[in-house]
Design a protein around this motif. Structure first.
Motif, PDB file in Angstrom:
ATOM      1  N   LEU A   1      37.764   3.984  24.326  1.00 21.11           N
ATOM      2  CA  LEU A   1      38.131   5.344  23.931  1.00 21.11           C
ATOM      3  C   LEU A   1      38.690   6.072  25.154  1.00 21.11           C
ATOM      4  CD1 LEU A   1      35.260   6.383  21.494  1.00 21.11           C
ATOM      5  CD2 LEU A   1      37.430   5.251  21.005  1.00 21.11           C
ATOM      6  N   ILE A   2      39.793   5.535  25.643  1.00 21.68           N
ATOM      7  CA  ILE A   2      40.421   6.051  26.860  1.00 21.68           C
ATOM      8  C   ILE A   2      41.044   7.417  26.574  1.00 21.68           C
ATOM      9  CG2 ILE A   2      42.188   5.604  28.610  1.00 21.68           C
ATOM     10  CD1 ILE A   2      41.911   2.625  27.914  1.00 21.68           C
ATOM     11  N   GLY A   3      40.860   8.340  27.484  1.00 20.09           N
ATOM     12  CA  GLY A   3      41.478   9.645  27.343  1.00 20.09           C
ATOM     13  C   GLY A   3      40.513  10.755  27.019  1.00 20.09           C
ATOM     14  N   ARG A   4      39.271  10.419  26.702  1.00 18.78           N
ATOM     15  CA  ARG A   4      38.312  11.482  26.379  1.00 18.78           C
ATOM     16  C   ARG A   4      38.037  12.376  27.584  1.00 18.78           C
ATOM     17  NH1 ARG A   4      33.176   8.705  23.604  1.00 18.78           N
ATOM     18  NH2 ARG A   4      33.319   7.396  25.468  1.00 18.78           N
ATOM     19  N   LYS A   5      37.867  11.765  28.739  1.00 18.57           N
ATOM     20  CA  LYS A   5      37.589  12.561  29.940  1.00 18.57           C
ATOM     21  C   LYS A   5      38.801  13.414  30.312  1.00 18.57           C
ATOM     22  CE  LYS A   5      34.182   9.349  31.833  1.00 18.57           C
ATOM     23  NZ  LYS A   5      33.829   8.434  32.954  1.00 18.57           N
ATOM     24  N   HIS A   6      39.995  12.881  30.102  1.00 18.27           N
ATOM     25  CA  HIS A   6      41.226  13.640  30.361  1.00 18.27           C
ATOM     26  C   HIS A   6      41.267  14.879  29.470  1.00 18.27           C
ATOM     27  CE1 HIS A   6      45.514  14.377  31.136  1.00 18.27           C
ATOM     28  NE2 HIS A   6      45.623  14.573  29.833  1.00 18.27           N
ATOM     29  N   LEU A   7      40.931  14.710  28.193  1.00 21.12           N
ATOM     30  CA  LEU A   7      40.937  15.842  27.264  1.00 21.12           C
ATOM     31  C   LEU A   7      39.935  16.899  27.694  1.00 21.12           C
ATOM     32  CD1 LEU A   7      40.995  15.795  23.403  1.00 21.12           C
ATOM     33  CD2 LEU A   7      39.231  17.074  24.587  1.00 21.12           C
ATOM     34  N   ILE A   8      38.721  16.484  28.022  1.00 21.15           N
ATOM     35  CA  ILE A   8      37.688  17.448  28.411  1.00 21.15           C
ATOM     36  C   ILE A   8      38.099  18.218  29.662  1.00 21.15           C
ATOM     37  CG2 ILE A   8      35.311  17.676  29.240  1.00 21.15           C
ATOM     38  CD1 ILE A   8      34.661  15.259  27.372  1.00 21.15           C
ATOM     39  N   ALA A   9      38.672  17.516  30.631  1.00 18.81           N
ATOM     40  CA  ALA A   9      39.122  18.184  31.855  1.00 18.81           C
ATOM     41  C   ALA A   9      40.252  19.157  31.573  1.00 18.81           C
ATOM     42  CB  ALA A   9      39.559  17.141  32.879  1.00 18.81           C
TER      43      ALA A   9
ATOM     44  N   HIS B   1      29.913  28.148  31.217  1.00 24.19           N
ATOM     45  CA  HIS B   1      30.181  29.504  30.749  1.00 24.19           C
ATOM     46  C   HIS B   1      30.655  29.540  29.300  1.00 24.19           C
ATOM     47  CE1 HIS B   1      33.920  27.777  32.403  1.00 24.19           C
ATOM     48  NE2 HIS B   1      34.496  28.408  31.399  1.00 24.19           N
ATOM     49  N   ALA B   2      30.882  28.373  28.690  1.00 19.85           N
ATOM     50  CA  ALA B   2      31.426  28.314  27.331  1.00 19.85           C
ATOM     51  C   ALA B   2      30.329  28.073  26.294  1.00 19.85           C
ATOM     52  CB  ALA B   2      32.474  27.216  27.240  1.00 19.85           C
ATOM     53  N   ARG B   3      30.583  28.528  25.077  1.00 22.93           N
ATOM     54  CA  ARG B   3      29.717  28.209  23.942  1.00 22.93           C
ATOM     55  C   ARG B   3      30.369  27.063  23.185  1.00 22.93           C
ATOM     56  NH1 ARG B   3      29.080  33.141  20.323  1.00 22.93           N
ATOM     57  NH2 ARG B   3      31.183  33.662  21.052  1.00 22.93           N
ATOM     58  N   VAL B   4      29.594  26.020  22.907  1.00 29.74           N
ATOM     59  CA  VAL B   4      30.153  24.768  22.396  1.00 29.74           C
ATOM     60  C   VAL B   4      29.608  24.469  21.003  1.00 29.74           C
ATOM     61  CG1 VAL B   4      30.442  22.303  22.868  1.00 29.74           C
ATOM     62  CG2 VAL B   4      30.357  23.937  24.767  1.00 29.74           C
TER      63      VAL B   4
ATOM     64  N   LEU C   1      20.306  20.907  26.253  1.00 27.31           N
ATOM     65  CA  LEU C   1      21.460  21.737  25.927  1.00 27.31           C
ATOM     66  C   LEU C   1      21.388  22.338  24.523  1.00 27.31           C
ATOM     67  CD1 LEU C   1      24.216  19.436  27.470  1.00 27.31           C
ATOM     68  CD2 LEU C   1      23.525  21.694  28.316  1.00 27.31           C
ATOM     69  N   ALA C   2      20.204  22.309  23.922  1.00 27.28           N
ATOM     70  CA  ALA C   2      20.066  22.822  22.558  1.00 27.28           C
ATOM     71  C   ALA C   2      20.424  24.301  22.457  1.00 27.28           C
ATOM     72  CB  ALA C   2      18.645  22.585  22.059  1.00 27.28           C
TER      73      ALA C   2
ATOM     74  N   LEU D   1      30.737  16.756  23.380  1.00 27.64           N
ATOM     75  CA  LEU D   1      30.150  18.095  23.428  1.00 27.64           C
ATOM     76  C   LEU D   1      29.235  18.255  24.628  1.00 27.64           C
ATOM     77  CD1 LEU D   1      29.221  18.690  19.673  1.00 27.64           C
ATOM     78  CD2 LEU D   1      31.248  19.490  20.902  1.00 27.64           C
ATOM     79  N   VAL D   2      28.427  17.240  24.892  1.00 25.99           N
ATOM     80  CA  VAL D   2      27.515  17.297  26.038  1.00 25.99           C
ATOM     81  C   VAL D   2      28.301  17.434  27.328  1.00 25.99           C
ATOM     82  CG1 VAL D   2      25.913  15.915  27.411  1.00 25.99           C
ATOM     83  CG2 VAL D   2      25.602  16.097  24.936  1.00 25.99           C
ATOM     84  N   ARG D   3      29.342  16.643  27.479  1.00 28.70           N
ATOM     85  CA  ARG D   3      30.122  16.680  28.719  1.00 28.70           C
ATOM     86  C   ARG D   3      30.928  17.971  28.848  1.00 28.70           C
ATOM     87  NH1 ARG D   3      28.260  12.380  27.416  1.00 28.70           N
ATOM     88  NH2 ARG D   3      27.761  10.692  28.872  1.00 28.70           N
ATOM     89  N   ALA D   4      31.404  18.494  27.730  1.00 28.38           N
ATOM     90  CA  ALA D   4      32.108  19.777  27.777  1.00 28.38           C
ATOM     91  C   ALA D   4      31.151  20.903  28.174  1.00 28.38           C
ATOM     92  CB  ALA D   4      32.747  20.070  26.428  1.00 28.38           C
ATOM     93  N   ALA D   5      29.941  20.885  27.615  1.00 24.04           N
ATOM     94  CA  ALA D   5      28.949  21.917  27.949  1.00 24.04           C
ATOM     95  C   ALA D   5      28.527  21.828  29.412  1.00 24.04           C
ATOM     96  CB  ALA D   5      27.735  21.774  27.036  1.00 24.04           C
TER      97      ALA D   5
END
Length: 222
Positions: A31-39, A69-72, A94-95, A60-64
């Motif tokens: 699943l290449i590209g997930r980290k690129h999207l999050i960044a 500062h964001a709500r996920v 992260l609940a 979601l965990v990595r984005a949070a």
């Protein structure tokens, strides 16, 4: 009841009943590209972020964690996957920062589910290739992008600059898991942008292995 008579939620629950426990371990390498999207999300302070088809909450965990500062938020049609997602979110403490809910990507209202009509960032990560009515899901995603916000998509490309044998083996593997790379993703993105007043940037990365699109709404009101 036959497989064709199952609802999308029942079909996905059946598909991931046991796979969900090893899903993240077995998907990491392709699943290449997930980290690129999050960044690339880079939400502003106080922003809201929504993933459609959130699965086990890996993204979601990595984005949070990356954007404290964001709500996920996240939605998925499979209750089985959401059970795993909630466990992962709780395990990482992260609940209080991540909220997930069951919803069909092709017909849901985030306003009804979360009380939030639009989001600063919306994204699909390797989800459109698994959603039968993916064009409708993309329309729904676009409709929930706030002014000045963006919709990000990462998914399997057509491997046009990779060996034919590699593409054949990959596509056969994906078909086994009911995953269908969308050959007309770029065209549909343009159509969605025209309907929703967005602009689009489309890239084919990793020699065509990965498609990455960003659909952006101007700061003007919807």
């Amino acid at each position: 009841m036959t497989t064709t008579q199952l609802s999308d939620a029942e079909r996905m629950d059946r598909h991931y009943r046991y796979q969900r426990f090893i899903y993240d371990l077995t998907r990491t390498h392709y699943l290449i590209g997930r980290k690129h999207l999050i960044a690339d999300l880079s939400p502003p302070p106080g922003a809201t972020v929504l993933e459609i088809g959130c699965g086990t909450a890996w993204n979601l965990v990595r984005a949070a964690q990356r954007y404290p500062h964001a709500r996920v938020f996240g939605v998925d049609v499979s209750n089985a996957m959401l059970d795993t997602a909630r466990a992962a979110i709780k395990r990482r403490g992260l609940a209080g920062r991540i909220c997930v809910a069951q919803a069909d990507a092709t017909r849901f209202s985030a306003a009804e589910i979360f009380g939030i009509p639009t989001f600063d960032r919306v994204f699909f990560s390797y989800a459109l290739s698994m959603i039968p009515g993916w064009c409708g899901a993309l329309d729904v995603g676009a409709s929930q992008v706030a002014p000045g916000g963006s919709l990000h998509i990462v998914d399997f490309g057509q491997c046009d600059r990779l060996p034919v044998s590699f593409k054949a083996a990959l596509f056969a593997f994906l078909d086994h898991y009911t995953v269908t790379p969308r050959a007309d993703l770029e065209q549909v993105c343009w159509q969605v942008c025209n309907r929703h007043g967005l602009s689009v940037s489309f890239q084919r990365l990793h020699r065509g292995y990965t498609d990455y699109a960003v659909l952006t709404r101007s700061n003007l009101s919807i």
